[in-house]
Design an enzyme around this catalytic site. Structure first.
Site, PDB file in Angstrom:
ATOM      1  N   TYR A 183      12.227  -5.687  17.148  1.00 37.48           N
ATOM      2  CA  TYR A 183      12.100  -5.089  16.020  1.00 37.48           C
ATOM      3  C   TYR A 183      13.041  -6.064  15.477  1.00 37.48           C
ATOM      4  O   TYR A 183      13.774  -6.862  14.459  1.00 37.48           O
ATOM      5  CB  TYR A 183      12.351  -3.591  15.053  1.00 37.48           C
ATOM      6  CG  TYR A 183      11.844  -3.470  14.444  1.00 37.48           C
ATOM      7  CD1 TYR A 183      10.908  -3.654  12.914  1.00 37.48           C
ATOM      8  CD2 TYR A 183      13.482  -2.873  13.332  1.00 37.48           C
ATOM      9  CE1 TYR A 183      11.199  -3.714  12.228  1.00 37.48           C
ATOM     10  CE2 TYR A 183      13.671  -2.862  11.809  1.00 37.48           C
ATOM     11  CZ  TYR A 183      12.311  -3.276  11.579  1.00 37.48           C
ATOM     12  OH  TYR A 183      12.164  -2.228  10.236  1.00 37.48           O
ATOM     13  N   SER A 228       0.953  -1.423   0.448  1.00 39.08           N
ATOM     14  CA  SER A 228      -0.021  -0.080   0.047  1.00 39.08           C
ATOM     15  C   SER A 228       0.918   1.125   0.301  1.00 39.08           C
ATOM     16  O   SER A 228       0.376   2.575  -0.384  1.00 39.08           O
ATOM     17  CB  SER A 228      -0.479  -0.309   1.260  1.00 39.08           C
ATOM     18  OG  SER A 228      -0.574   0.264   1.885  1.00 39.08           O
ATOM     19  N   ARG A 229       1.874   1.332   0.639  1.00 41.87           N
ATOM     20  CA  ARG A 229       3.309   2.676   0.184  1.00 41.87           C
ATOM     21  C   ARG A 229       4.054   2.077   0.734  1.00 41.87           C
ATOM     22  O   ARG A 229       4.686   0.982   0.537  1.00 41.87           O
ATOM     23  CB  ARG A 229       2.640   3.278   1.652  1.00 41.87           C
ATOM     24  CG  ARG A 229       2.431   2.844   3.052  1.00 41.87           C
ATOM     25  CD  ARG A 229       1.315   3.615   3.549  1.00 41.87           C
ATOM     26  NE  ARG A 229       0.915   2.192   5.009  1.00 41.87           N
ATOM     27  CZ  ARG A 229       1.457   2.585   6.354  1.00 41.87           C
ATOM     28  NH1 ARG A 229       2.902   3.335   6.211  1.00 41.87           N
ATOM     29  NH2 ARG A 229       1.734   2.283   7.511  1.00 41.87           N
ATOM     30  N   ASP A 270      -5.017  -9.119   6.331  1.00 38.77           N
ATOM     31  CA  ASP A 270      -4.002  -8.793   6.269  1.00 38.77           C
ATOM     32  C   ASP A 270      -3.481  -9.677   7.306  1.00 38.77           C
ATOM     33  O   ASP A 270      -3.816 -10.808   7.116  1.00 38.77           O
ATOM     34  CB  ASP A 270      -5.404  -8.426   8.823  1.00 38.77           C
ATOM     35  CG  ASP A 270      -4.335  -7.750   9.839  1.00 38.77           C
ATOM     36  OD1 ASP A 270      -2.946  -8.838   8.963  1.00 38.77           O
ATOM     37  OD2 ASP A 270      -3.766  -7.372   9.555  1.00 38.77           O
ATOM     38  N   VAL A 271      -2.024  -9.318   7.516  1.00 33.90           N
ATOM     39  CA  VAL A 271      -1.277 -10.884   7.078  1.00 33.90           C
ATOM     40  C   VAL A 271      -1.215 -11.432   7.949  1.00 33.90           C
ATOM     41  O   VAL A 271      -0.708 -12.866   8.510  1.00 33.90           O
ATOM     42  CB  VAL A 271      -0.183 -10.235   7.036  1.00 33.90           C
ATOM     43  CG1 VAL A 271       0.403 -10.054   5.574  1.00 33.90           C
ATOM     44  CG2 VAL A 271       1.049  -8.992   7.500  1.00 33.90           C
ATOM     45  N   ASN A 293       6.846  -8.793   2.259  1.00 34.48           N
ATOM     46  CA  ASN A 293       7.350  -7.145   3.067  1.00 34.48           C
ATOM     47  C   ASN A 293       6.809  -6.408   3.865  1.00 34.48           C
ATOM     48  O   ASN A 293       7.259  -5.360   5.023  1.00 34.48           O
ATOM     49  CB  ASN A 293       7.545  -6.582   1.677  1.00 34.48           C
ATOM     50  CG  ASN A 293       7.463  -4.746   1.573  1.00 34.48           C
ATOM     51  OD1 ASN A 293       8.545  -3.941   2.095  1.00 34.48           O
ATOM     52  ND2 ASN A 293       6.988  -4.057   2.239  1.00 34.48           N
ATOM     53  N   ALA A 347      15.026  -8.599  16.853  1.00 37.93           N
ATOM     54  CA  ALA A 347      14.834 -10.296  17.220  1.00 37.93           C
ATOM     55  C   ALA A 347      14.414 -10.305  15.744  1.00 37.93           C
ATOM     56  O   ALA A 347      14.238 -11.953  15.348  1.00 37.93           O
ATOM     57  CB  ALA A 347      14.078 -10.486  18.111  1.00 37.93           C
ATOM     58  N   LYS A 396      13.865  -9.222  12.566  1.00 39.40           N
ATOM     59  CA  LYS A 396      13.981  -9.292  11.519  1.00 39.40           C
ATOM     60  C   LYS A 396      15.351 -10.429  11.047  1.00 39.40           C
ATOM     61  O   LYS A 396      15.934 -11.023  10.377  1.00 39.40           O
ATOM     62  CB  LYS A 396      14.794  -7.921  10.959  1.00 39.40           C
ATOM     63  CG  LYS A 396      13.731  -6.741  10.959  1.00 39.40           C
ATOM     64  CD  LYS A 396      13.037  -7.213   9.746  1.00 39.40           C
ATOM     65  CE  LYS A 396      11.466  -6.222   9.544  1.00 39.40           C
ATOM     66  NZ  LYS A 396      10.893  -6.620   8.371  1.00 39.40           N
ATOM     67  N   ILE A 418      15.752   3.946   4.682  1.00 40.94           N
ATOM     68  CA  ILE A 418      15.342   3.641   3.552  1.00 40.94           C
ATOM     69  C   ILE A 418      14.265   4.962   3.752  1.00 40.94           C
ATOM     70  O   ILE A 418      13.464   4.858   4.888  1.00 40.94           O
ATOM     71  CB  ILE A 418      14.355   2.868   2.946  1.00 40.94           C
ATOM     72  CG1 ILE A 418      15.419   1.582   2.918  1.00 40.94           C
ATOM     73  CG2 ILE A 418      14.155   3.272   1.757  1.00 40.94           C
ATOM     74  CD1 ILE A 418      16.767   1.607   2.317  1.00 40.94           C
TER      75      ILE A 418
HETATM   76  P1  NAP Z   1       5.981   0.990   5.828  1.00 43.55           P
HETATM   77  O1  NAP Z   1       5.857   2.565   5.058  1.00 43.55           O
HETATM   78  O2  NAP Z   1       5.207   1.618   6.988  1.00 43.55           O
HETATM   79  O3  NAP Z   1       4.557  -0.267   4.936  1.00 43.55           O
HETATM   80  C1  NAP Z   1       4.368  -0.798   5.739  1.00 43.55           C
HETATM   81  C2  NAP Z   1       3.447  -1.802   5.117  1.00 43.55           C
HETATM   82  O4  NAP Z   1       3.185  -3.212   5.388  1.00 43.55           O
HETATM   83  C3  NAP Z   1       2.311  -1.419   4.790  1.00 43.55           C
HETATM   84  O5  NAP Z   1       1.800  -1.390   3.368  1.00 43.55           O
HETATM   85  C4  NAP Z   1       1.417  -1.690   5.605  1.00 43.55           C
HETATM   86  O6  NAP Z   1      -0.144  -1.509   4.970  1.00 43.55           O
HETATM   87  C5  NAP Z   1       1.624  -3.384   5.466  1.00 43.55           C
HETATM   88  N1  NAP Z   1       1.195  -4.234   7.158  1.00 43.55           N
HETATM   89  C6  NAP Z   1       1.940  -3.259   8.256  1.00 43.55           C
HETATM   90  N2  NAP Z   1       1.160  -4.036   8.940  1.00 43.55           N
HETATM   91  C7  NAP Z   1       0.332  -5.201   8.058  1.00 43.55           C
HETATM   92  C8  NAP Z   1      -0.421  -6.363   8.126  1.00 43.55           C
HETATM   93  N3  NAP Z   1      -0.570  -6.815   9.515  1.00 43.55           N
HETATM   94  N4  NAP Z   1      -1.125  -7.139   7.128  1.00 43.55           N
HETATM   95  C9  NAP Z   1      -0.836  -6.384   6.543  1.00 43.55           C
HETATM   96  N5  NAP Z   1      -0.140  -5.417   5.734  1.00 43.55           N
HETATM   97  C10 NAP Z   1       0.503  -4.488   7.101  1.00 43.55           C
HETATM   98  O7  NAP Z   1       7.013   0.318   5.591  1.00 43.55           O
HETATM   99  P2  NAP Z   1       8.334   0.409   4.891  1.00 43.55           P
HETATM  100  O8  NAP Z   1       9.582   0.903   5.820  1.00 43.55           O
HETATM  101  O9  NAP Z   1       8.054   0.473   3.182  1.00 43.55           O
HETATM  102  O10 NAP Z   1       8.966  -1.169   5.155  1.00 43.55           O
HETATM  103  C11 NAP Z   1       8.167  -1.961   4.307  1.00 43.55           C
HETATM  104  C12 NAP Z   1       9.540  -3.270   4.945  1.00 43.55           C
HETATM  105  O11 NAP Z   1      11.202  -3.268   4.393  1.00 43.55           O
HETATM  106  C13 NAP Z   1       9.024  -4.194   6.152  1.00 43.55           C
HETATM  107  O12 NAP Z   1       8.866  -4.890   6.521  1.00 43.55           O
HETATM  108  C14 NAP Z   1      10.494  -3.081   7.404  1.00 43.55           C
HETATM  109  O13 NAP Z   1      10.135  -3.560   8.326  1.00 43.55           O
HETATM  110  C15 NAP Z   1      11.172  -3.271   6.437  1.00 43.55           C
HETATM  111  N6  NAP Z   1      12.532  -2.337   6.085  1.00 43.55           N
HETATM  112  C16 NAP Z   1      12.480  -1.080   6.334  1.00 43.55           C
HETATM  113  C17 NAP Z   1      13.614  -0.274   6.514  1.00 43.55           C
HETATM  114  C18 NAP Z   1      13.355   0.995   6.121  1.00 43.55           C
HETATM  115  O14 NAP Z   1      14.135   2.061   5.483  1.00 43.55           O
HETATM  116  N7  NAP Z   1      12.008   1.632   5.999  1.00 43.55           N
HETATM  117  C19 NAP Z   1      14.715  -0.483   6.704  1.00 43.55           C
HETATM  118  C20 NAP Z   1      15.076  -1.919   6.999  1.00 43.55           C
HETATM  119  C21 NAP Z   1      13.912  -3.177   6.945  1.00 43.55           C
HETATM  120  P3  NAP Z   1      -1.347  -1.212   5.691  1.00 43.55           P
HETATM  121  O15 NAP Z   1      -1.136   0.581   5.068  1.00 43.55           O
HETATM  122  O16 NAP Z   1      -2.379  -1.022   5.575  1.00 43.55           O
HETATM  123  O17 NAP Z   1      -0.641  -0.121   7.005  1.00 43.55           O
END
Ligand code: NAP
Length: 250
Positions: A158, A17-18, A66-67, A93, A160, A162, A191
């Site tokens: 978090y 979604s984002r 929802d996952v 993801n 743990a 990952k 990111i």
């Molecule tokens: P984000 O912008 O917060 O987006 C999170 C996404 O996960 C959203 O689409 C959200 O959906 C979805 N989500 C969360 N809980 C969910 C659930 N219970 N069921 C279905 N969908 C769910 O995060 P992001 O930064 O893009 O991160 C994406 C992935 O990369 C994550 O696993 C994060 O841990 C990992 N990551 C991110 C970074 C970083 O710097 N951004 C670094 C390392 C790893 P909704 O819109 O419905 O909430």
């Protein structure tokens, strides 16, 4: 980057979604992939994303779950496969973070992060195993984090979850290699997304100082790597844990 086999593939991206997930979905669409994504309830947003995927050149299928709702997840996917679809790729993801010092972490915070970041990936991937084996040459990408490798203050839970994905990824790679299913983990550093926007400015400045390439990552940087791992261009890579962090963890 042109990865021609992706035009013949169907890939499920969770959490599209984002943020990083949305960019992965659109990058796959630009390769003409059939992109399947889940959404939690916002029908208008799901329609908008499906339109964006189609405008970028892909085919879109939206599934509502929802996952962490395993019954809804299996029922949506059972219907998807009953309609004759095949799945060649999976990007686990969807994820969340809740930064807090150990003293403040409640048992329910631990359950919540484990459930979204680790358990959901295991349940979904396990459920999809037979479909991925049938597809021939399938690829799974798990979204871990640099924090799962290096640890971080205020991110014990978090980190743990990952780190757990790393063990799961390597085990899946070993178990499914004979069936030509590959599995790799991606470990982004910092990111720019909603997740990191929530951090205090001081923490962001500290991070940036420690990134040798001198900038935060873009979601497109991660999407490029994920597309490569989903495509046949990476057909001899499995069980890898790939950092994409501008050198943060050198
Ligand atoms: P984000 O912008 O917060 O987006 C999170 C996404 O996960 C959203 O689409 C959200 O959906 C979805 N989500 C969360 N809980 C969910 C659930 N219970 N069921 C279905 N969908 C769910 O995060 P992001 O930064 O893009 O991160 C994406 C992935 O990369 C994550 O696993 C994060 O841990 C990992 N990551 C991110 C970074 C970083 O710097 N951004 C670094 C390392 C790893 P909704 O819109 O419905 O909430």
């Amino acid at each position: 980057m042109i990865l021609p086999d992706l035009a013949t593939k169907t890939v499920l991206v969770t959490g599209a979604s984002r943020g990083i997930g949305r960019t992965i979905a659109l990058a796959l669409a630009a390769q003409k992939t059939h992109v399947v994504f889940n959404y939690r309830g916002d029908e208008a947003a799901a329609k908008e994303l499906a339109g964006a995927i189609e405008a970028a050149g892909g085919k879109a299928t939206a599934l509502k779950f929802d996952v962490t709702d395993h019954a809804a997840m299996t029922s949506a996917l059972d219907a998807f496969f009953a309609a004759g679809n095949t799945l060649h790729g999976l990007v686990n993801n969807a994820g969340k973070s809740k930064d807090q010092l150990m003293l403040r972490v409640k048992p329910e915070d631990i359950d919540d992060l484990l459930s979204v970041n680790l358990k959901a990936t295991m349940v979904l991937t396990n459920y999809l195993t037979k479909h991925l084996m049938k597809a021939g040459g399938a690829s799974v990408v798990n979204m871990s984090s640099i924090v799962g490798l290096m640890g971080n203050t205020a991110q014990t839970v978090y980190a743990a979850t990952k780190a757990g994905l790393v063990g799961y990824t390597k085990s899946v790679a070993k178990e499914l290699s004979s069936r030509q299913v590959r599995c790799n983990a991606v470990c982004p550093g910092f990111i720019a997304t909603d997740m990191t926007a929530a951090l205090p400015d001081k923490a962001k400045e500290e991070y940036q100082k420690n990134i040798p390439l001198g900038r935060f990552g873009e979601t497109q940087d991660v999407a490029n790597l994920v597309c490569f791992l989903l495509s046949n261009a990476s057909c001899y890579i499995t069980g890898e844990v790939i950092k994409i962090d501008g050198g943060l963890y050198i």
